[in-house]
Write a protein that holds these residues in place. Sequence first.
Motif, PDB file in Angstrom:
ATOM      1  N   ARG A  95      -2.081   1.677  13.229  1.00 41.42           N
ATOM      2  CA  ARG A  95      -2.045   1.550  14.688  1.00 41.42           C
ATOM      3  C   ARG A  95      -2.313   0.107  15.120  1.00 41.42           C
ATOM      4  NH1 ARG A  95      -5.298   7.225  15.798  1.00 41.42           N
ATOM      5  NH2 ARG A  95      -3.444   8.583  15.820  1.00 41.42           N
ATOM      6  N   ILE A  96      -3.215  -0.554  14.411  1.00 43.65           N
ATOM      7  CA  ILE A  96      -3.474  -1.963  14.711  1.00 43.65           C
ATOM      8  C   ILE A  96      -2.208  -2.789  14.480  1.00 43.65           C
ATOM      9  CG2 ILE A  96      -4.716  -4.021  13.889  1.00 43.65           C
ATOM     10  CD1 ILE A  96      -6.392  -2.250  15.683  1.00 43.65           C
ATOM     11  N   ALA A  97      -1.442  -2.404  13.439  1.00 42.88           N
ATOM     12  CA  ALA A  97      -0.191  -3.108  13.136  1.00 42.88           C
ATOM     13  C   ALA A  97       0.955  -2.656  14.049  1.00 42.88           C
ATOM     14  CB  ALA A  97       0.183  -2.883  11.678  1.00 42.88           C
ATOM     15  N   LYS A  98       0.655  -1.737  15.003  1.00 41.83           N
ATOM     16  CA  LYS A  98       1.636  -1.236  15.968  1.00 41.83           C
ATOM     17  C   LYS A  98       2.819  -0.534  15.297  1.00 41.83           C
ATOM     18  CE  LYS A  98       0.465  -4.752  19.424  1.00 41.83           C
ATOM     19  NZ  LYS A  98      -0.493  -3.858  20.086  1.00 41.83           N
ATOM     20  N   ALA A  99       2.492   0.241  14.241  1.00 40.65           N
ATOM     21  CA  ALA A  99       3.523   1.042  13.582  1.00 40.65           C
ATOM     22  C   ALA A  99       3.957   2.170  14.513  1.00 40.65           C
ATOM     23  CB  ALA A  99       2.986   1.612  12.277  1.00 40.65           C
ATOM     24  N   PRO A 100       5.233   2.585  14.445  1.00 38.91           N
ATOM     25  CA  PRO A 100       5.709   3.694  15.282  1.00 38.91           C
ATOM     26  C   PRO A 100       4.887   4.958  15.048  1.00 38.91           C
ATOM     27  CG  PRO A 100       7.553   2.561  14.242  1.00 38.91           C
ATOM     28  CD  PRO A 100       6.317   2.006  13.619  1.00 38.91           C
ATOM     29  N   LYS A 101       4.734   5.752  16.103  1.00 35.17           N
ATOM     30  CA  LYS A 101       3.924   6.958  16.014  1.00 35.17           C
ATOM     31  C   LYS A 101       4.407   7.896  14.916  1.00 35.17           C
ATOM     32  CE  LYS A 101       2.098  10.719  18.869  1.00 35.17           C
ATOM     33  NZ  LYS A 101       2.054  11.321  20.230  1.00 35.17           N
ATOM     34  N   ALA A 102       5.719   8.025  14.763  1.00 36.05           N
ATOM     35  CA  ALA A 102       6.273   8.913  13.737  1.00 36.05           C
ATOM     36  C   ALA A 102       5.916   8.414  12.343  1.00 36.05           C
ATOM     37  CB  ALA A 102       7.786   9.008  13.887  1.00 36.05           C
ATOM     38  N   THR A 103       5.918   7.088  12.158  1.00 34.72           N
ATOM     39  CA  THR A 103       5.550   6.506  10.861  1.00 34.72           C
ATOM     40  C   THR A 103       4.083   6.780  10.553  1.00 34.72           C
ATOM     41  OG1 THR A 103       7.191   4.752  11.108  1.00 34.72           O
ATOM     42  CG2 THR A 103       5.400   4.363   9.547  1.00 34.72           C
ATOM     43  N   VAL A 104       3.223   6.591  11.552  1.00 27.91           N
ATOM     44  CA  VAL A 104       1.796   6.866  11.371  1.00 27.91           C
ATOM     45  C   VAL A 104       1.581   8.314  10.967  1.00 27.91           C
ATOM     46  CG1 VAL A 104      -0.440   6.983  12.542  1.00 27.91           C
ATOM     47  CG2 VAL A 104       1.113   5.067  13.011  1.00 27.91           C
ATOM     48  N   GLU A 105       2.208   9.216  11.699  1.00 24.30           N
ATOM     49  CA  GLU A 105       2.049  10.647  11.425  1.00 24.30           C
ATOM     50  C   GLU A 105       2.484  11.001  10.016  1.00 24.30           C
ATOM     51  OE1 GLU A 105       1.121  14.648  12.591  1.00 24.30           O
ATOM     52  OE2 GLU A 105       0.826  12.775  13.721  1.00 24.30           O
ATOM     53  N   SER A 106       3.657  10.536   9.600  1.00 26.11           N
ATOM     54  CA  SER A 106       4.201  10.924   8.294  1.00 26.11           C
ATOM     55  C   SER A 106       3.385  10.318   7.147  1.00 26.11           C
ATOM     56  CB  SER A 106       5.668  10.510   8.187  1.00 26.11           C
ATOM     57  OG  SER A 106       5.807   9.101   8.252  1.00 26.11           O
ATOM     58  N   ARG A 107       2.990   9.046   7.296  1.00 28.77           N
ATOM     59  CA  ARG A 107       2.257   8.400   6.206  1.00 28.77           C
ATOM     60  C   ARG A 107       0.859   8.990   6.038  1.00 28.77           C
ATOM     61  NH1 ARG A 107       3.335   1.849   6.283  1.00 28.77           N
ATOM     62  NH2 ARG A 107       5.615   1.903   6.264  1.00 28.77           N
ATOM     63  N   VAL A 108       0.179   9.253   7.152  1.00 34.13           N
ATOM     64  CA  VAL A 108      -1.160   9.819   7.065  1.00 34.13           C
ATOM     65  C   VAL A 108      -1.111  11.215   6.453  1.00 34.13           C
ATOM     66  CG1 VAL A 108      -3.136  10.676   8.395  1.00 34.13           C
ATOM     67  CG2 VAL A 108      -2.137   8.439   8.927  1.00 34.13           C
ATOM     68  N   ARG A 109      -0.163  12.033   6.873  1.00 40.17           N
ATOM     69  CA  ARG A 109      -0.098  13.396   6.342  1.00 40.17           C
ATOM     70  C   ARG A 109       0.313  13.407   4.866  1.00 40.17           C
ATOM     71  NH1 ARG A 109      -1.573  16.954   9.789  1.00 40.17           N
ATOM     72  NH2 ARG A 109      -1.459  16.512  12.038  1.00 40.17           N
ATOM     73  N   GLU A 110       1.169  12.475   4.468  1.00 36.51           N
ATOM     74  CA  GLU A 110       1.544  12.395   3.050  1.00 36.51           C
ATOM     75  C   GLU A 110       0.351  11.945   2.210  1.00 36.51           C
ATOM     76  OE1 GLU A 110       3.680  12.330  -0.578  1.00 36.51           O
ATOM     77  OE2 GLU A 110       3.831  13.451   1.310  1.00 36.51           O
ATOM     78  N   ALA A 111      -0.402  10.948   2.683  1.00 37.49           N
ATOM     79  CA  ALA A 111      -1.592  10.501   1.959  1.00 37.49           C
ATOM     80  C   ALA A 111      -2.636  11.610   1.892  1.00 37.49           C
ATOM     81  CB  ALA A 111      -2.175   9.266   2.636  1.00 37.49           C
ATOM     82  N   ALA A 112      -2.781  12.363   2.978  1.00 36.12           N
ATOM     83  CA  ALA A 112      -3.733  13.473   2.992  1.00 36.12           C
ATOM     84  C   ALA A 112      -3.333  14.547   1.992  1.00 36.12           C
ATOM     85  CB  ALA A 112      -3.829  14.059   4.400  1.00 36.12           C
ATOM     86  N   ARG A 113      -2.032  14.791   1.881  1.00 32.62           N
ATOM     87  CA  ARG A 113      -1.555  15.783   0.906  1.00 32.62           C
ATOM     88  C   ARG A 113      -1.865  15.326  -0.515  1.00 32.62           C
ATOM     89  NH1 ARG A 113       2.300  16.475  -2.522  1.00 32.62           N
ATOM     90  NH2 ARG A 113       3.265  14.462  -2.030  1.00 32.62           N
ATOM     91  N   ILE A 114      -1.598  14.072  -0.809  1.00 31.29           N
ATOM     92  CA  ILE A 114      -1.847  13.539  -2.153  1.00 31.29           C
ATOM     93  C   ILE A 114      -3.331  13.606  -2.509  1.00 31.29           C
ATOM     94  CG2 ILE A 114      -1.813  11.410  -3.529  1.00 31.29           C
ATOM     95  CD1 ILE A 114       0.736  10.619  -1.989  1.00 31.29           C
ATOM     96  N   LEU A 115      -4.180  13.308  -1.514  1.00 31.03           N
ATOM     97  CA  LEU A 115      -5.626  13.250  -1.749  1.00 31.03           C
ATOM     98  C   LEU A 115      -6.335  14.565  -1.451  1.00 31.03           C
ATOM     99  CD1 LEU A 115      -6.175   9.755  -0.129  1.00 31.03           C
ATOM    100  CD2 LEU A 115      -6.428  10.286  -2.548  1.00 31.03           C
ATOM    101  N   GLN A 116      -5.576  15.601  -1.146  1.00 35.87           N
ATOM    102  CA  GLN A 116      -6.131  16.922  -0.850  1.00 35.87           C
ATOM    103  C   GLN A 116      -7.114  16.867   0.320  1.00 35.87           C
ATOM    104  OE1 GLN A 116      -7.584  18.818  -4.442  1.00 35.87           O
ATOM    105  NE2 GLN A 116      -5.912  17.965  -5.653  1.00 35.87           N
ATOM    106  N   LEU A 117      -6.690  16.169   1.372  1.00 36.46           N
ATOM    107  CA  LEU A 117      -7.493  16.048   2.580  1.00 36.46           C
ATOM    108  C   LEU A 117      -6.854  16.775   3.769  1.00 36.46           C
ATOM    109  CD1 LEU A 117      -8.389  12.233   2.355  1.00 36.46           C
ATOM    110  CD2 LEU A 117      -9.957  14.145   1.940  1.00 36.46           C
ATOM    111  N   ASP A 118      -5.811  17.556   3.515  1.00 33.44           N
ATOM    112  CA  ASP A 118      -5.067  18.203   4.601  1.00 33.44           C
ATOM    113  C   ASP A 118      -5.972  18.983   5.550  1.00 33.44           C
ATOM    114  OD1 ASP A 118      -3.751  18.235   1.879  1.00 33.44           O
ATOM    115  OD2 ASP A 118      -1.949  18.404   3.135  1.00 33.44           O
TER     116      ASP A 118
END
Length: 379
Positions: free
Chosen positions: A102-125
């Motif tokens: 968000r600080i880097a002003k990434a698009p909202k869709a990019t933020v959503e997809s990357r965070v959820r993918e990282a959460a899936r990998i790290l079992q943080l869903d």
Amino acid sequence: MATIDLRNVQKAYGDHASVIRRLSLEIAQHEFCVFLGPSGCGKSTLLRMIAGLEDLSEGELRIGGRLMNHVPSAARGVAMVFQSYALFPHMTVFDNMAFGLRIAKAPKATVESRVREAARILQLDALLDRFPKPLSGGQRQRVAIGRAIVREPGAFLFDEPLSNLDAALRGQTRIEIARLHQRFSEASVVYVTHDQVEAMTLADKIVLLHAGAAAERFGSIAQTGAPLELYHHPKSRFVAGFIGSPQMNFIDAVVDSTSPGSVTVRLARSGESLVAHVDGAHLTRGQNVSLGVRPEHLRLGGEGQGIAVTAALTERLGEHSYVHADHEHGTLVAKAPGDSPVRAGERLSIHVPADACHLFDEDGVAATRTIRAGTPVAA
């Protein structure tokens, strides 16, 4: 490309002695490189220089071929995971992981997809809507790692990320980090630790650093190589003693004779003779040396060259035991079967295979072993 190249790097603070001395190092793309060494050797300082949190006093740093000496940290394409989790307590797990994007002003869709993918990998869903306070230490560290993953950096920098966790969580999180590295298609990992178990199990390459007078004399790097290369073929007594737990046994000795591929030494106090299968070309008769042998290579009883000892203590760990035995040169530690019947006060003969012996001269420099790693040690 996420290669990291350091050339003739030095770091000093004011008029004080240099923390990093004459260091040159290459870290390849997708390589897992671990900085290991005693306290004060400059592990974290070196990591912080790569991250851009410390300036270089001398030398060059290149990441992906680009000179980074004066490039701000945020523009280096690296992500750092600290020893402390450094999470915002008033933000949810999702918001903590999304903060950098968000600080880097990434698009909202990019933020959503990357965070959820990282959460899936790290079992943080299931934890994305929670706040950090009720999370366990392991969960908090995974959030901190997730915050780094979502940035998709060229290199991940870990500064002792497991030191705040208990033993069970350290083991579990260590495996998770190893699996994460397998998922990274190109990113390099630079990892600082004082724990040699982490270094041996995670690293493609270990960079073992000197501290103090040794660094001033020899430079900061004691040895660089694959974990088993440092374990089986240490270049110095310092490396041999630092890598391995329990550490290598050392005995003072004097060179008796040399021949191609082997050296005969006489133990300095007891006078017992032992043969070491090493290249003794640079050793001379009468020269003082240290004979080194790892606990797992010593055998209780058996035929062949040996040392007379008295058992002092047996540590029974189930799968194996460590027998501490007194000798004129101090205490030797031998690894034995878990059900070993040895008791304190028992007189023993410890067999010392010539193939397993190391020799170090007065400066601590190792004689090259003539037996390569992976060769079975003679019983």
